[in-house]
Write an enzyme that holds these catalytic residues in place. Structure first.
Site: not given
Ligand code: ADP
Length: 160
Positions: A18, A42, A91, A129
């Site tokens: 992120h 949740k 990803r 995450s």
């Molecule tokens: P969600 O639960 O809405 O998918 P996330 O917090 O998991 O939210 O991810 C938010 C955004 O960040 C998503 O578009 C996801 O694809 C992107 N994202 C998550 N991890 C990475 C990463 N390692 N590199 C690039 N983008 C990422």
């Protein structure tokens, strides 16, 4: 008119993937709003407020990055914020179908809003995450996967 990008997600917690995306988008847009989704919490580890704090501690040095919490449709938030670009990260192929569906739904709801899909950097593409949480629960090292403030916060949270 300022070119504002909204980067929505759960951020439970913020990872280096992120961080990389936010840094890259902050160079392209006048303002980046990291939008923490309240509703998908949740079974989240951190509350939306805690997730926001961790993002702020990590990205606060960038003066064109803001963090907000929102409970509802991203496009509704965007209309209020006068933003026209949703940024999401890709990803792997598995992300693609979900992102394409979401982009099409949002297009139907708000035709003037565009979704921009950004490829994860090769050094971060494997970080999620969910993976980070599983690693932490099983005692693995989170070094280089999440910011240091997140390592501390996770250690505290998991001790409880
Ligand atoms: P969600 O639960 O809405 O998918 P996330 O917090 O998991 O939210 O991810 C938010 C955004 O960040 C998503 O578009 C996801 O694809 C992107 N994202 C998550 N991890 C990475 C990463 N390692 N590199 C690039 N983008 C990422």
């Amino acid at each position: 008119m300022a070119n504002i990008a909204v980067y929505p997600g759960s951020f439970d917690p913020i990872t280096m993937g992120h961080v990389d995306l936010i840094n890259r988008m902050a160079r392209l847009y006048d303002e980046v709003i990291v939008l923490v989704a309240q509703s998908s919490q949740k079974n989240s580890l951190f509350t939306a407020e805690e997730r926001k704090e961790l993002i702020l501690k990590t990205m606060g040095h960038l003066n064109n990055v803001r963090v907000d919490i929102f409970d509802g449709l991203t496009v509704e938030y965007m209309k209020k914020a006068n933003a026209r670009v949703i940024v999401r990260g890709l990803r792997a192929v598995v992300d693609f179908e979900y992102e394409m569906t979401m982009a099409n739904i949002n297009k139907k709801l708000a035709p003037n809003i565009e979704t921009m899909l950004v490829f994860a950097s090769p050094e971060y593409y494997y970080i999620s995450s969910r993976g980070v949480k599983e690693l932490a629960i099983n005692g693995g090292s989170l070094k280089d996967l999440v910011p240091d403030v997140v390592i501390e916060a996770m250690a505290k949270k998991l001790k409880k």
